[in-house]
Design a protein around this motif. Sequence first.
Motif, PDB file in Angstrom:
ATOM      1  N   VAL A 119       0.597  -1.279   0.472  1.00 40.65           N
ATOM      2  CA  VAL A 119      -0.004  -0.311   0.280  1.00 40.65           C
ATOM      3  C   VAL A 119       1.211   0.936  -0.066  1.00 40.65           C
ATOM      4  O   VAL A 119       2.215   1.164   0.734  1.00 40.65           O
ATOM      5  CB  VAL A 119      -1.246  -0.021   1.134  1.00 40.65           C
ATOM      6  CG1 VAL A 119      -1.856   1.115   1.332  1.00 40.65           C
ATOM      7  CG2 VAL A 119      -1.657  -1.048   1.172  1.00 40.65           C
ATOM      8  N   ALA A 120       0.508   2.128  -0.764  1.00 40.26           N
ATOM      9  CA  ALA A 120       2.256   3.932  -1.004  1.00 40.26           C
ATOM     10  C   ALA A 120       0.284   4.915  -0.338  1.00 40.26           C
ATOM     11  O   ALA A 120      -0.870   4.596  -0.898  1.00 40.26           O
ATOM     12  CB  ALA A 120       2.011   3.491  -2.291  1.00 40.26           C
ATOM     13  N   LEU A 121       0.920   4.990   0.520  1.00 38.40           N
ATOM     14  CA  LEU A 121      -0.089   6.571   1.447  1.00 38.40           C
ATOM     15  C   LEU A 121       1.219   7.568   0.646  1.00 38.40           C
ATOM     16  O   LEU A 121       2.171   8.246   0.883  1.00 38.40           O
ATOM     17  CB  LEU A 121       0.504   6.344   2.581  1.00 38.40           C
ATOM     18  CG  LEU A 121      -0.600   5.111   2.953  1.00 38.40           C
ATOM     19  CD1 LEU A 121      -1.018   4.523   4.745  1.00 38.40           C
ATOM     20  CD2 LEU A 121      -2.208   5.236   2.390  1.00 38.40           C
ATOM     21  N   ALA A 122      -0.045   8.542   0.634  1.00 33.61           N
ATOM     22  CA  ALA A 122       0.366  10.329   0.735  1.00 33.61           C
ATOM     23  C   ALA A 122      -0.004  11.144   1.186  1.00 33.61           C
ATOM     24  O   ALA A 122      -1.279  11.513   0.837  1.00 33.61           O
ATOM     25  CB  ALA A 122       0.112  10.190  -1.015  1.00 33.61           C
ATOM     26  N   THR A 123       0.433  11.569   2.004  1.00 36.05           N
ATOM     27  CA  THR A 123       0.120  12.201   2.809  1.00 36.05           C
ATOM     28  C   THR A 123      -0.126  14.012   2.939  1.00 36.05           C
ATOM     29  O   THR A 123      -1.174  14.677   3.675  1.00 36.05           O
ATOM     30  CB  THR A 123       1.215  12.733   4.621  1.00 36.05           C
ATOM     31  OG1 THR A 123       2.118  13.822   3.530  1.00 36.05           O
ATOM     32  CG2 THR A 123       1.164  11.460   4.801  1.00 36.05           C
ATOM     33  N   GLY A 124       0.892  14.213   1.241  1.00 31.88           N
ATOM     34  CA  GLY A 124       0.144  15.636   1.555  1.00 31.88           C
ATOM     35  C   GLY A 124       1.140  16.558   1.862  1.00 31.88           C
ATOM     36  O   GLY A 124       0.940  18.173   2.298  1.00 31.88           O
ATOM     37  N   GLY A 125       2.070  16.759   3.282  1.00 34.01           N
ATOM     38  CA  GLY A 125       2.280  17.345   4.074  1.00 34.01           C
ATOM     39  C   GLY A 125       4.001  17.802   4.044  1.00 34.01           C
ATOM     40  O   GLY A 125       3.967  19.225   4.053  1.00 34.01           O
ATOM     41  N   SER A 126       4.206  17.661   2.184  1.00 36.02           N
ATOM     42  CA  SER A 126       5.313  18.637   2.079  1.00 36.02           C
ATOM     43  C   SER A 126       5.305  20.058   1.211  1.00 36.02           C
ATOM     44  O   SER A 126       3.649  20.000   0.457  1.00 36.02           O
ATOM     45  CB  SER A 126       6.860  17.881   0.880  1.00 36.02           C
ATOM     46  OG  SER A 126       7.116  18.172   0.317  1.00 36.02           O
ATOM     47  N   THR A 127       5.886  20.795   2.029  1.00 40.62           N
ATOM     48  CA  THR A 127       5.399  22.333   0.790  1.00 40.62           C
ATOM     49  C   THR A 127       5.346  22.303  -0.952  1.00 40.62           C
ATOM     50  O   THR A 127       5.679  22.648  -0.617  1.00 40.62           O
ATOM     51  CB  THR A 127       5.700  23.222   1.740  1.00 40.62           C
ATOM     52  OG1 THR A 127       7.131  23.185   1.737  1.00 40.62           O
ATOM     53  CG2 THR A 127       5.118  23.347   3.286  1.00 40.62           C
ATOM     54  N   VAL A 128       6.125  21.112  -1.004  1.00 45.68           N
ATOM     55  CA  VAL A 128       7.005  21.392  -1.995  1.00 45.68           C
ATOM     56  C   VAL A 128       6.438  20.431  -3.694  1.00 45.68           C
ATOM     57  O   VAL A 128       6.647  18.861  -3.046  1.00 45.68           O
ATOM     58  CB  VAL A 128       8.546  21.121  -2.100  1.00 45.68           C
ATOM     59  CG1 VAL A 128       8.611  21.531  -3.610  1.00 45.68           C
ATOM     60  CG2 VAL A 128       8.748  22.440  -1.564  1.00 45.68           C
ATOM     61  N   ASP A 129       5.770  20.330  -4.500  1.00 42.87           N
ATOM     62  CA  ASP A 129       5.390  19.065  -4.529  1.00 42.87           C
ATOM     63  C   ASP A 129       7.160  17.904  -5.435  1.00 42.87           C
ATOM     64  O   ASP A 129       7.749  18.420  -5.760  1.00 42.87           O
ATOM     65  CB  ASP A 129       4.811  19.377  -6.275  1.00 42.87           C
ATOM     66  CG  ASP A 129       3.326  19.519  -5.801  1.00 42.87           C
ATOM     67  OD1 ASP A 129       3.279  20.187  -5.323  1.00 42.87           O
ATOM     68  OD2 ASP A 129       3.641  21.166  -6.703  1.00 42.87           O
ATOM     69  N   ALA A 130       6.723  17.031  -5.942  1.00 44.31           N
ATOM     70  CA  ALA A 130       8.618  16.331  -5.914  1.00 44.31           C
ATOM     71  C   ALA A 130       7.653  15.448  -6.999  1.00 44.31           C
ATOM     72  O   ALA A 130       6.462  15.136  -7.635  1.00 44.31           O
ATOM     73  CB  ALA A 130       8.129  14.741  -4.323  1.00 44.31           C
ATOM     74  N   ASP A 131       9.086  14.991  -7.706  1.00 48.80           N
ATOM     75  CA  ASP A 131       8.938  14.248  -8.863  1.00 48.80           C
ATOM     76  C   ASP A 131       8.342  13.080  -9.102  1.00 48.80           C
ATOM     77  O   ASP A 131       9.254  12.551  -8.173  1.00 48.80           O
ATOM     78  CB  ASP A 131      10.411  14.425  -9.876  1.00 48.80           C
ATOM     79  CG  ASP A 131      10.484  13.927 -10.511  1.00 48.80           C
ATOM     80  OD1 ASP A 131      10.676  12.793 -11.165  1.00 48.80           O
ATOM     81  OD2 ASP A 131       9.915  14.472 -12.299  1.00 48.80           O
ATOM     82  N   LEU A 132       7.619  12.336  -8.998  1.00 47.13           N
ATOM     83  CA  LEU A 132       6.968  11.396  -8.887  1.00 47.13           C
ATOM     84  C   LEU A 132       8.091  10.160  -9.453  1.00 47.13           C
ATOM     85  O   LEU A 132       8.070   8.872  -8.745  1.00 47.13           O
ATOM     86  CB  LEU A 132       5.305  10.749 -10.028  1.00 47.13           C
ATOM     87  CG  LEU A 132       4.781   9.790  -9.893  1.00 47.13           C
ATOM     88  CD1 LEU A 132       4.550   9.306  -8.319  1.00 47.13           C
ATOM     89  CD2 LEU A 132       3.461   9.782 -10.829  1.00 47.13           C
ATOM     90  N   ASP A 133       8.399  10.358 -10.379  1.00 43.24           N
ATOM     91  CA  ASP A 133       9.254   9.525 -11.021  1.00 43.24           C
ATOM     92  C   ASP A 133      10.970   9.026 -10.162  1.00 43.24           C
ATOM     93  O   ASP A 133      11.392   7.941  -9.617  1.00 43.24           O
ATOM     94  CB  ASP A 133      10.058   9.475 -12.309  1.00 43.24           C
ATOM     95  CG  ASP A 133       8.825   8.820 -13.495  1.00 43.24           C
ATOM     96  OD1 ASP A 133       8.689   7.829 -13.151  1.00 43.24           O
ATOM     97  OD2 ASP A 133       8.608  10.042 -13.936  1.00 43.24           O
TER      98      ASP A 133
END
Length: 287
Positions: A251-265
């Motif tokens: 299972v993969a979870l993304a909390t969205g807590g980072s203030t900077v968008d990350a590169d998916l790859d």
Amino acid sequence: MSEPQLLSAWAGHWTGSGTGVTVILPPAGTVGSGEVRGGAPATREFALLEPTRLVDRVDAVVLSGGSAFGLAAADGVMALLRERGSGFPTPAGPVPIVVGMSIFDGSVRTGPPDAASGRAAVLAAYSGVALASGRAGAGTGAATGKWRGRTDPGGLGWAERTAGAARVAAVVAVNAWGDVIGRDGEPVFGGAAGPVRPEPAYGMQNTTVGVVLTDARLSKNDCYLLAQSGHTGFARAIHPAHSRYDGDAVVALATGGSTVDADLDLLRAVAVDTVAAAVRAAVMPPA
């Protein structure tokens, strides 16, 4: 080795006699998806994780011993979260989205984790107790190397890495049919390159399950791709992985807590390394 920051307030164990439960409690608003690649899974709510399904939130992930019986641990997690008002909003009240994944251990015979075990793991997460590795939680009754007709140590491990401005963590319960492979490409517990004495009796008593977490902002489809990369981490650190006899799931979870968008790859590449490190930490826990 200190506990990874992404898990410091969101994970807890219940450890019993030869079995256990590990619960991941991400913050509200966490998006999740997942993928099963092993041939013999014991899972709960995995259909909901498919990218095409309506609900994209995940309120908890439960790793447990006890095979399909151990999925009952999620009932205790779900009940406690409802008491605290967490869950997908409905006219009848919140419905917590609790995903479960179980490994096969000796408790299938002696008494698997139940709802009370899951509740205890949640309370441990709320208490802020440091997350132990090795023979703890869902990894208590785990073993590896069974394709050789022997039993090498298994367990639960975690690791954390950075991916630009984002962080990636992994928690894995390793109960594999195959060997854990070290960074040098050799089995951690030694032996020849292939099975020495394959034993059919060990065939169905396996599974490696894990959770990949990131504080990046991702969509549900992004999380699905991240879960795929978690499986690549399994294949890097376990040989053979994803057999017919394993119920391997991520299972993969993304909390969205980072203030900077990350590169998916970049996140996916880092997730591979993080999961592989967590697999190795399960059998070689830090001193």
